[in-house]
Motif scaffolding. Structure first.
Motif, PDB file in Angstrom:
ATOM      1  N   VAL A 205       4.778  -4.937   4.495  1.00 50.31           N
ATOM      2  CA  VAL A 205       3.369  -4.608   4.272  1.00 50.31           C
ATOM      3  C   VAL A 205       3.114  -4.332   2.798  1.00 50.31           C
ATOM      4  CG1 VAL A 205       1.466  -3.096   4.999  1.00 50.31           C
ATOM      5  CG2 VAL A 205       3.287  -3.660   6.603  1.00 50.31           C
ATOM      6  N   GLY A 206       4.134  -3.875   2.069  1.00 49.01           N
ATOM      7  CA  GLY A 206       4.024  -3.779   0.622  1.00 49.01           C
ATOM      8  C   GLY A 206       3.616  -2.445   0.064  1.00 49.01           C
ATOM      9  N   ARG A 207       3.838  -1.359   0.791  1.00 44.41           N
ATOM     10  CA  ARG A 207       3.439  -0.050   0.275  1.00 44.41           C
ATOM     11  C   ARG A 207       4.550   0.570  -0.553  1.00 44.41           C
ATOM     12  NH1 ARG A 207       1.029   0.452   5.922  1.00 44.41           N
ATOM     13  NH2 ARG A 207      -1.117  -0.234   5.603  1.00 44.41           N
ATOM     14  N   LEU A 208       5.631   0.981   0.091  1.00 43.42           N
ATOM     15  CA  LEU A 208       6.738   1.542  -0.675  1.00 43.42           C
ATOM     16  C   LEU A 208       7.345   0.527  -1.637  1.00 43.42           C
ATOM     17  CD1 LEU A 208       8.578   3.856  -1.374  1.00 43.42           C
ATOM     18  CD2 LEU A 208       9.906   3.399   0.712  1.00 43.42           C
ATOM     19  N   PRO A 209       7.497  -0.752  -1.264  1.00 40.60           N
ATOM     20  CA  PRO A 209       7.994  -1.716  -2.249  1.00 40.60           C
ATOM     21  C   PRO A 209       7.132  -1.785  -3.516  1.00 40.60           C
ATOM     22  CG  PRO A 209       8.231  -2.638  -0.069  1.00 40.60           C
ATOM     23  CD  PRO A 209       7.450  -1.357   0.095  1.00 40.60           C
ATOM     24  N   TRP A 210       5.816  -1.636  -3.368  1.00 45.78           N
ATOM     25  CA  TRP A 210       4.971  -1.690  -4.565  1.00 45.78           C
ATOM     26  C   TRP A 210       5.298  -0.522  -5.490  1.00 45.78           C
ATOM     27  CZ3 TRP A 210       1.467   1.329  -7.190  1.00 45.78           C
ATOM     28  CH2 TRP A 210       0.806   0.689  -8.245  1.00 45.78           C
ATOM     29  N   ASP A 356      -0.991 -11.632   7.358  1.00 49.50           N
ATOM     30  CA  ASP A 356      -2.224 -11.051   7.893  1.00 49.50           C
ATOM     31  C   ASP A 356      -2.564  -9.709   7.257  1.00 49.50           C
ATOM     32  OD1 ASP A 356      -0.013  -9.805   9.025  1.00 49.50           O
ATOM     33  OD2 ASP A 356      -1.035  -9.386  10.924  1.00 49.50           O
ATOM     34  N   ARG A 357      -1.835  -9.323   6.210  1.00 45.67           N
ATOM     35  CA  ARG A 357      -2.121  -8.079   5.513  1.00 45.67           C
ATOM     36  C   ARG A 357      -2.391  -8.365   4.040  1.00 45.67           C
ATOM     37  NH1 ARG A 357      -0.022  -3.679   8.448  1.00 45.67           N
ATOM     38  NH2 ARG A 357      -0.115  -4.249  10.648  1.00 45.67           N
ATOM     39  N   PRO A 358      -3.387  -7.735   3.450  1.00 46.98           N
ATOM     40  CA  PRO A 358      -3.645  -7.941   2.028  1.00 46.98           C
ATOM     41  C   PRO A 358      -2.556  -7.300   1.181  1.00 46.98           C
ATOM     42  CG  PRO A 358      -5.054  -6.211   2.883  1.00 46.98           C
ATOM     43  CD  PRO A 358      -4.342  -6.803   4.071  1.00 46.98           C
ATOM     44  N   ALA A 359      -2.337  -7.842   0.002  1.00 40.12           N
ATOM     45  CA  ALA A 359      -1.357  -7.258  -0.916  1.00 40.12           C
ATOM     46  C   ALA A 359      -1.852  -5.900  -1.394  1.00 40.12           C
ATOM     47  CB  ALA A 359      -1.122  -8.192  -2.091  1.00 40.12           C
ATOM     48  N   ASN A 360      -0.914  -4.969  -1.570  1.00 39.82           N
ATOM     49  CA  ASN A 360      -1.237  -3.616  -2.008  1.00 39.82           C
ATOM     50  C   ASN A 360      -0.988  -3.464  -3.504  1.00 39.82           C
ATOM     51  OD1 ASN A 360      -1.770  -1.705   0.478  1.00 39.82           O
ATOM     52  ND2 ASN A 360      -0.146  -3.107   1.097  1.00 39.82           N
ATOM     53  N   GLY A 361      -1.639  -2.457  -4.101  1.00 43.73           N
ATOM     54  CA  GLY A 361      -1.323  -2.087  -5.465  1.00 43.73           C
ATOM     55  C   GLY A 361      -2.415  -2.396  -6.470  1.00 43.73           C
ATOM     56  N   ILE A 362      -2.570  -1.501  -7.420  1.00 41.42           N
ATOM     57  CA  ILE A 362      -3.551  -1.658  -8.480  1.00 41.42           C
ATOM     58  C   ILE A 362      -3.013  -2.618  -9.537  1.00 41.42           C
ATOM     59  CG2 ILE A 362      -2.709   0.272  -9.900  1.00 41.42           C
ATOM     60  CD1 ILE A 362      -5.682   1.047 -10.286  1.00 41.42           C
ATOM     61  N   SER A 363      -3.884  -3.369 -10.168  1.00 39.94           N
ATOM     62  CA  SER A 363      -3.437  -4.305 -11.190  1.00 39.94           C
ATOM     63  C   SER A 363      -2.981  -3.545 -12.428  1.00 39.94           C
ATOM     64  CB  SER A 363      -4.562  -5.257 -11.570  1.00 39.94           C
ATOM     65  OG  SER A 363      -5.590  -4.571 -12.275  1.00 39.94           O
ATOM     66  N   ALA A 364      -2.092  -4.177 -13.186  1.00 40.19           N
ATOM     67  CA  ALA A 364      -1.577  -3.548 -14.413  1.00 40.19           C
ATOM     68  C   ALA A 364      -2.708  -3.289 -15.400  1.00 40.19           C
ATOM     69  CB  ALA A 364      -0.511  -4.444 -15.039  1.00 40.19           C
TER      70      ALA A 364
END
Length: 373
Positions: A205-210, A356-364
Motif C-alpha cells: 500500500v506504500g505507507r511505511l515503505p514511503w 487499486d490504491r493511490p501512491a502515498n507520500g508528499i512530493s519532494a
C-alpha cells in the motif's frame, strides 16, 4: 477509509505462534460438517488451512505463519504471484464465472479470506465451502464502523450498511458485506478480524515503505506533529499469528485488531525509520495546524498521520481489550520498522504497489517548500 497489508523473504525473523499449540483437536460431526475443535491440552494435530489469496501482504504473512506451525496449507489464487514454498496451489479468479471450480473438492479445518472487493465473491466462496470447512476467518476492517466512530469504540459500535449480494461499492460497505456473507454461511463458525492500519514486511500500500525511503534519503524531513501523538496499527505478522491462533482455538465473532493505545507514537515510528535507515534524516516536527492550513492531506501525503479530531478517533483510538484478552500481542514498533526496511532493501527499495490504491507520500518539491528550503 482503507487499510492495507504485505510479505517476508527468508532473511527476516521467523514468526512463531504467540501461544504454544497445546491443544488436541478432535474430528466431530455436525450434520454434513466435519470439523475440528479444541479439546484439553495434549498432542498437537496438524491443521489443514485453505488460504484464499496467500501470495501478497496479509495473505502471504498468514500463509508463512501457518507453514512455521507445520500446517498443511492450500493457497487459492489467480496465479499472478508464486505462493510460499511448501504450499499446495489451486488457481482461479473469484470474479469470473466458474472461477471457483478448483475449490469444488477438498476439506479444510480453517479457511482464511482477505477479500476486499465485491461481497459477492465472499458470498460465493462461503456457500461453496460451508459444508467442507470447519471455520471461516474473514480479514475485515475497522472501516466497517459508521463514521465518525467515537474514541474507545468496541466491537458493538454502529456499523455501515452492507449486503453479501452487493457488487463492488465503497471499501467499508464491501468489507461489511463480506462479513455478512461469512456470517450467513458459517454462523458461529465465522471469525471476523477487524484490522486497523496494517504495517510490516510485504506492504503493498506504500505507507511505511514511503517513510523508510524518505528517511533513507536524509536531510530535513517534514514530520507531522506532535511527535507524542499515539497511533494504532498492527504488524501484519501479529495479525497473522492472532488469526491462526484464534481460528485453531475455535474463536468466533468480531474482534478489533490494532495495537493498544500507547504502544507507539508518530515520534517512535519516525525515529525508528530515521535510525534504521542510517540516521541521516533530520525530523522537523511541524505543528498540525500549519500543515492543514497549507492543504496537506493527512493519511495520504503524510502516511499514517491523522491530526486529532473525528478522523483520528476513528482510526487511532479503537478499543482492543477483547482481542488482548484473546491473546493478541504486538511486537515493538522498532522491530516492525527494521524488518520492513530489511525486506524493502531486498527489493532495491522499490516496494510493490497495489494497482487499486493511490501512491502515498508528499512530493519532494512540496515538502521543501513547506520546510522553507
Amino acid at each position: 477509509m482503507r487499510t492495507g497489508g504485505a510479505a517476508v523473504p527468508g532473511g527476516l525473523r521467523p514468526v512463531l505462534p504467540s501461544s504454544p499449540p497445546g491443544y488436541a483437536l478432535s474430528v466431530i460431526a455436525d450434520g454434513d460438517h466435519r470439523f475440528r475443535r479444541p479439546t484439553r491440552p495434549g498432542r498437537v494435530v496438524r491443521m489443514k488451512l485453505l488460504m484464499l489469496g496467500g501470495t501478497e501482504f496479509v495473505g502471504r504473512a498468514i500463509t508463512e505463519d501457518a507453514l512455521t506451525r507445520g500446517w498443511e496449507v492450500t493457497v487459492f489464487h489467480r496465479g499472478h504471484h508464486a505462493p510460499p514454498p511448501g504450499t499446495s496451489a489451486l488457481h482461479g479468479d473469484r470474479t469470473a464465472p466458474g472461477g471457483l471450480a478448483a475449490l469444488g473438492a477438498g476439506e479444510w479445518d480453517l479457511v482464511v479470506d482477505t477479500w476486499g472487493g465485491a461481497p459477492t465473491a465472499v458470498r460465493d466462496s462461503t456457500r461453496l465451502l460451508r459444508e467442507r470447512a470447519g471455520r471461516y476467518a474473514y480479514i475485515s476492517s475497522r472501516s466497517v464502523y459508521a463514521y465518525p466512530a467515537p474514541a474507545g469504540l468496541d466491537e458493538d459500535g454502529e456499523l455501515v450498511g452492507g449486503s453479501p449480494d452487493a457488487g463492488a461499492n465503497a471499501y467499508a460497505e464491501d468489507k461489511r458485506g463480506g462479513e455478512l456473507a461469512a456470517l450467513d454461511a458459517f454462523g458461529d463458525r465465522a471469525l471476523l478480524a477487524r484490522a486497523g492500519l496494517i504495517l510490516g514486511p510485504y506492504e503493498n500500500v506504500g505507507r511505511l515503505p514511503w517513510w523508510l525511503n524518505r528517511t533513507a534519503r536524509g536531510g530535513p524531513v517534514l514530520a507531522p506533529g506532535p511527535s507524542a501523538l499515539p497511533i494504532q496499527y498492527i504488524d501484519v505478522r501479529d495479525l497473522a499469528r492472532w488469526t491462526l491462533d484464534a481460528g485453531a482455538e475455535g474463536r468466533a465473532g468480531a474482534y478489533n485488531l490494532v495495537c493498544p493505545a500507547g504502544h507507539a507514537t508518530m515520534g517512535s515510528l519516525l525515529d525508528a525509520c530515521a535510525a534504521v535507515t542510517g540516521g541521516g534524516a533530520e525530523l522537523r516536527w511541524t505543528d498540525p495546524s500549519r500543515l492543514l492550513e497549507a492543504g496537506v492531506e493527512p493519511w495520504t501525503e503524510l502516511p499514517v498521520w491523522v491530526p486529532e479530531g473525528e478522523a483520528y478517533d476513528h482510526i487511532h483510538r479503537g478499543n482492543v481489550s477483547k482481542a488482548l484478552a484473546a491473546g493478541l500481542t504486538c511486537r515493538p514498533v522498532e522491530e516492525t520498522v527494521a524488518d520492513t526496511w530489511d525486506w524493502l532493501r531486498s527489493l532495491g527499495g522499490a516496494a510493490p504497489q497495489r494497482p487499486d490504491r493511490p501512491a502515498n507520500g508528499i512530493s519532494a518539491e512540496r515538502e521543501a517548500a513547506l520546510l522553507g528550503l
